[in-house]
Every structure is written in structure tokens, then in C-alpha cells.
Design a protein around this motif. Structure first.
Motif, mmCIF file in Angstrom:
data_model
loop_
_atom_site.group_PDB
_atom_site.id
_atom_site.type_symbol
_atom_site.label_atom_id
_atom_site.label_comp_id
_atom_site.label_asym_id
_atom_site.label_seq_id
_atom_site.Cartn_x
_atom_site.Cartn_y
_atom_site.Cartn_z
ATOM 1 N N UNK A 155 -34.051 3.315 -14.595
ATOM 2 C CA UNK A 155 -33.179 4.142 -13.752
ATOM 3 C C UNK A 155 -33.611 5.603 -13.819
ATOM 4 N N UNK A 156 -33.874 6.104 -15.040
ATOM 5 C CA UNK A 156 -34.186 7.539 -15.183
ATOM 6 C C UNK A 156 -35.500 7.871 -14.482
ATOM 7 N N UNK A 216 -29.231 9.002 -17.178
ATOM 8 C CA UNK A 216 -29.573 8.260 -15.964
ATOM 9 C C UNK A 216 -28.549 8.533 -14.872
ATOM 10 N N UNK A 228 -37.711 5.829 -12.436
ATOM 11 C CA UNK A 228 -37.968 5.416 -11.056
ATOM 12 C C UNK A 228 -36.912 5.920 -10.097
ATOM 13 N N UNK A 229 -35.648 5.689 -10.441
ATOM 14 C CA UNK A 229 -34.599 6.092 -9.514
ATOM 15 C C UNK A 229 -34.379 7.594 -9.575
ATOM 16 N N UNK A 230 -34.345 8.144 -10.801
ATOM 17 C CA UNK A 230 -33.977 9.545 -10.952
ATOM 18 C C UNK A 230 -35.084 10.510 -10.593
ATOM 19 N N UNK A 245 -28.756 12.017 -5.386
ATOM 20 C CA UNK A 245 -28.791 11.167 -4.190
ATOM 21 C C UNK A 245 -27.648 11.442 -3.243
ATOM 22 N N UNK A 289 -34.573 3.398 -18.817
ATOM 23 C CA UNK A 289 -35.787 4.124 -18.455
ATOM 24 C C UNK A 289 -36.140 3.848 -16.992
ATOM 25 N N UNK A 299 -28.848 11.937 -13.466
ATOM 26 C CA UNK A 299 -30.033 12.136 -12.633
ATOM 27 C C UNK A 299 -29.869 11.472 -11.270
ATOM 28 N N UNK A 300 -28.867 10.597 -11.142
ATOM 29 C CA UNK A 300 -28.637 9.966 -9.843
ATOM 30 C C UNK A 300 -27.806 10.849 -8.923
ATOM 31 N N UNK A 337 -33.493 18.740 -14.921
ATOM 32 C CA UNK A 337 -33.414 17.522 -15.724
ATOM 33 C C UNK A 337 -34.509 17.462 -16.771
#
Lengths: 204, 336
Positions: free
Chosen positions: A59-60, B122, A62-64, B129, A57, B125-126, B158
Motif C-alpha cells: 500500500x505504501x 499507509x 505502490x498505492x501511496x 487520492x 509495504x 499516504x492515501x 511523506x
């Protein structure tokens, strides 16, 4: 187990290093990128602790999502980095003070965590044993039974914030040519096309 | 020493071998995917496609690869050197690393983690970048515009993709990919969740920046979008990453909706064929549709793309999540 040990030290060292780079790098875009790296390392640490759901979560969300918007905004900014740097020394005492207070609070929380009675048991096994129930199931059970009202309240707060943001930024402009798909599809042939017999030399 | 060998070296070697046994076939598949795309598009447009290099042009992808790597690397003036080179690496790395959780057959998976779907989500979704960093670091208007478009597009799609995955998860009761495939033994989810299957596929097209949603690189307006300034090996990495992502999204579609490694009919002549083959066939079918769509559909306009994501897909997938949950609860079909 050596591999896990190595992984922990790599994640931890990179987390601290990228955290330092967030506040010390000259270019704000680099700062955001290091922030993303820090999130990533934190997710790795969560994974090593067995908190797989939290890691994913992190990563999804905050990062994503959050950091993408961050990066988006920072890249669009056209700021003079050197001017920004010059003011930095003036707010250093204030920043240092806030940091100190945060640090003291964190120390107090961590101190209280160990001292308080009964907490040690909880800290040792926050979820029922990993073999019987997976991380996600344990979290879901807790969140949708015991804390369901708080959880829903959080949702409502977020919804209100979102609606507020939309209301604040929405402005109706006049004279904008917009596609109205419904109107387009509702058109009939005989409303828009007319067939005329045109005689030569006269025109319509 | 023995402890070092058993506790560190041996597991490391085994792990590396396992990883190689996934990545090497994947890279070969990517190479032939480019070939297949050109052949299929050629057939659909009444052309021959690559046919000179090797028998039926089969060696064309390798010739293209060699050509790309032999070309000159150009760093644009005013570009941010580190970010410029890191961006394609990230794209390529993310496209490969997601394969760690894909189950090729029952038990045939590199790491069978409990949050497999979340991991895939995840990682995908990266992907934004690599593109955003490339667009920014290139110090070029076209590249930057492409990157901004791509960021907005991938974030939008997404959201609906997450909701579609939730409606699948409601039927399974687990985030584990092996469990998801096992839950489809009676019926593939593509049948009861048919609208979600179609929407997931369309979102996958948008997520991989493929036609008709290839606005980030729309060559008629942005030359080549975020990749304008790239040449040689970095460009090759972007290219490989895009195709590996396509294969990954097809794998995800087959796992979530087409029953992964399961045979279409659960009796004799079909069950003789190993699950890996079925899985590969399903991925190939999805990939064929990717190419088919590219050969037939015109590119979407940008505002239409956003409208489709936020005003059509999002409300409908949200409605479908509620509907699925309602049906499952009403009929007592909730998985234990």
C-alpha cells in the motif's frame, strides 16, 4: 472464521473485477484508479494470509507513491481516447501472445513449485511460527543477514537509476531568478540600507 | 444456526459496536474542533468568535452542519460524476479508518496489529487520492492546480516523515503502537529526539494541508483549490475529513513522541487520572498548536515549501536516522 471467508471472496472478486476494468475502461484515469483498487485488494489478500508487512509495504510503496505519480502523469496527458482505441485491435494478437507466454511461464513456475522436492515445507511456513517472531522481524532477519549483499546491490541499482533519471532530465537554464536563502541571510544591515539626511527642496 | 450465531453474527455485532464507539466520539470531536478553532483564532485576533448559537456559541458546529447539508448540490458541467462524488467519500473514509489502530489506553485499541505504524503511514499516504481525484473530476483549472500542488506536497513530506518514524522505531524495536508507547515509560521520545519531534509536527502540518502549507486550497491564488466546485454534503465531507485528519496527526504525534496515554510524571496524583484523559489532553495540546500556527504564520510560497521538504527536512532526517542508529549501537542501547 466465516468472516475471514467472506473477506477473502470479497477481496478476490474485487481484485479480478478491477483488474479487468483496468484494461477495459475507456478513460485512462479510470484505468489508473482501478489499478489502485486492484493494489488495495491484493494488499487485503496478503493481510488475510498473515503477510502483514508485505501488505502494508504494497500500500505504501505502490498505492501511496508509484500510483500517485502514475495518476499525475495520466491526468496531465491530453490524448484523444477514441483514436487510441482504434489502434487497439491491431496490437491485440501481439498482446494476446505476450499474455499467453506470461500465462505459460506462470503455470510452469506454479507447477515447478509443487513438484520440486523440499519446497512444500517452505511454502507451508515461510516464516518461523507467528507466535515467536513477528512477520516484520522474520523478514528483517532474513534480509539483513543471509541476503544482505543482494539487498545492498538492489539499493545501488535503484540509486544509479535515480541518478540517471536526474542527469537525463536536468538542464541548467540561464536567466532564471532563483531565491538564494544563504545569500539572503548573509546580508548585513549596513550593506543594503543607507541613511541619508535629506534637506528640504533638494532631494538626494 | 448456533454456529452461525457464534461464528458470524455475534462477532459482527461486537465489531460494529466497537467501531461506532470510536467513530461517534471522533465525529463529535471534529464538530467541536471547528468550534474550538474559531474560538481560539478569535481570542488570538481579539474577536469573540461564534457566540450566538447556544450557550457560548457551543451549538454553532451543528448549525453549520445542518446548513451545509441543506444546501444545493451542484455538479459542474463536464465533471466526471462518479469520481467527483467518490473523492470526498475517500477523504472522509480514510480519515476515519486510520483510528482502528490508535491505542487510547493500555489494551484499549480496536485492533492491536503488529504493523500499526506502517498502517497509519499507509492510510495517511492515501489521503492524496481524495484531493487529486477531486481536482481532476471537477473539470476546473483552479481545482486541478490545487490537486497537483497537493500531490507534490504530500508525496514530498511523506518521505521525510517516513525517515522520522524510522528514527523512532529504531529506539523501540517494534512497529506496534502499544509497544511504542510502552517504550516511552522512562522518557518521552520528544526529549531525546527533539528535532525529530518538531520536524514531525511541521510535516504533519504539510501532510494535512494546513496553514502555513495550505497551498492546495490557497484562496488568494486558487480561490479554494481542489474544493472550488464542491458544495453541500460533499464539501462537508472534505471539511470533516480535513479536521479528522488533523486530530489523527495529533494523535500520531502524541503516540510517537509524547508518550501516548502515559502520565507526564509516573507517581501518585498524576497516575490517578486515567490514560485516556492524558491521551486526549496531549491531542488537544497538539491541536491547539495547529490552530496557533494558523493564526500566526503567513502562507509559504510554493518553491519554498518544496525546498524545505527536499533540501532541509530530507537530508536532516536521514542524518538523524544514521545518528540514532549510531548512538544506539555504540552504547549498546538497541532494543531487543
Amino acid at each position: 472464521m466465516i468472516l475471514q471467508g467472506i473477506a477473502f471472496y470479497v477481496f478476490a472478486a474485487l481484485l479480478v473485477a478491477s483488474g479487468v476494468m483496468v484494461i477495459s475502461s475507456r478513460n485512462p484515469v479510470h484505468s489508473v484508479l482501478f489499478l489502485i483498487l486492484a493494489f488495495f485488494q491484493a494488499a487485503g489478500l496478503c493481510l488475510l494470509m498473515g503477510a502483514e508487512f508485505i501488505a502494508m509495504i504494497l500500500v505504501i510503496v505502490y498505492v501511496g507513491a508509484v500510483a500517485v505519480l502514475f495518476l499525475f502523469v495520466v491526468m496531465m496527458l491530453d490524448i484523444n481516447f477514441r483514436e487510441l482505441r482504434q489502434g487497439a485491435m491491431e496490437v491485440l494478437p501481439l498482446g494476446g501472445l505476450i499474455g499467453l507466454i506470461l500465462f505459460a511461464e506462470l503455470a510452469a513456475v506454479l507447477g515447478g513449485w509443487i513438484v520440486a522436492p523440499g519446497v512444500e515445507k517452505l511454502a507451508g511456513s515461510p516464516t518461523p511460527s507467528i507466535d515467536t517472531v513477528s512477520n516484520t522481524v522474520a523478514l528483517g532477519r532474513l534480509m539483513y543477514t543471509q541476503y544482505v549483499y543482494l539487498f545492498q546491490a538492489c539499493g545501488i541499482v535503484l540509486l544509479v537509476a535515480m541518478i540517471g533519471a536526474i542527469v537525463l532530465t536536468l538542464r541548467h537554464r540561464v536567466g532564471v531568478r532563483k531565491q538564494d536563502i544563504g545569500a539572503q541571510l548573509a546580508r548585513r544591515r549596513d550593506e543594503v540600507v543607507a541613511i541619508r539626511k535629506v534637506t528640504t527642496g533638494e532631494g538626494v | 444456526m448456533a454456529e452461525f450465531l457464534n461464528g458470524f453474527l455475534l462477532p459482527l455485532i461486537i465489531m460494529v459496536l466497537k467501531i461506532l464507539s470510536i467513530t461517534v466520539p471522533l465525529l463529535v470531536a471534529v464538530a467541536f474542533m471547528t468550534y474550538a478553532e474559531r474560538k481560539i483564532m478569535g481570542a488570538m485576533q481579539l474577536r469573540q468568535g461564534p457566540s450566538i448559537v447556544g450557550p457560548f456559541g457551543l451549538l454553532q458546529p451543528f448549525a453549520d452542519g445542518l446548513k451545509l447539508f441543506a444546501k444545493e448540490q451542484i455538479l459542474p458541467e463536464g465533471a466526471n460524476r462518479v469520481v467527483f462524488y467518490v473523492a470526498p467519500m475517500i477523504t472522509f473514509f480514510l480519515a476515519l479508518v486510520a483510528w482502528a489502530v490508535i491505542p487510547f489506553d493500555y489494551g484499549l485499541v480496536l485492533s492491536n496489529i503488529n504493523v500499526g505504524v506502517l498502517y497509519l503511514f499507509a492510510i495517511s499516504s492515501l489521503g492524496v487520492y481524495g484531493i487529486v481525484m477531486a481536482g481532476w473530476a471537477s473539470n476546473s483549472r483552479y481545482a486541478f492546480l490545487g490537486a497537483l500542488r497537493s500531490a507534490a506536497q504530500m508525496v514530498s513530506y511523506e518521505v521525510s516523515m517516513g525517515l522520522i518514524i524510522i528514527s523512532v522505531l529504531l529506539c523501540v524495536g517494534s512497529l506496534n503502537l502499544t509497544e511504542i508507547v510502552k517504550a516511552q515509560e522512562t522518557v518521552w521520545f520528544a526529549i531525546p529526539l527533539f528535532p525529530m519531534f518538531i520536524m514531525f509536527f511541521i510535516s504533519a502540518l504539510a501532510e494535512t494541508n494546513r496553514s502555513p502549507f495550505d497551498l492546495p486550497e490557497g484562496e488568494s491564488e486558487l480561490v479554494a483549490g481542489f474544493m472550488v466546485e464542491y458544495s453541500s454534503a460533499p464539501f462537508a465531507l472534505f471539511f470533516l475529513g480535513e479536521y479528522a485528519n488533523m486530530i489523527l496527526m495529533s494523535a500520531m504525534t502524541s503516540i510517537l513522541f509524547l508518550g501516548g496515554w502515559l502520565s507526564p510524571l509516573p507517581f501518585a496524583p498524576f497516575t490517578w487520572i486515567p490514560g485516556v484523559v492524558w491521551f486526549a489532553l496531549k491531542i488537544a495540546a497538539c491541536l491547539f498548536t495547529f490552530v496557533w500556527v494558523r493564526a500566526t504564520m503567513p502562507r509559504y510560497r510554493y518553491d519554498q515549501l518544496m525546498r524545505l521538504g527536499w533540501k532541509v527536512f530530507l537530508p536532516f532526517s536521514l542524518f538523524w536516522v544514521v545518528l540514532t542508529a549510531g548512538v544506539l549501537v555504540t552504547f549498546g542501547w538497541l532494543p531487543k
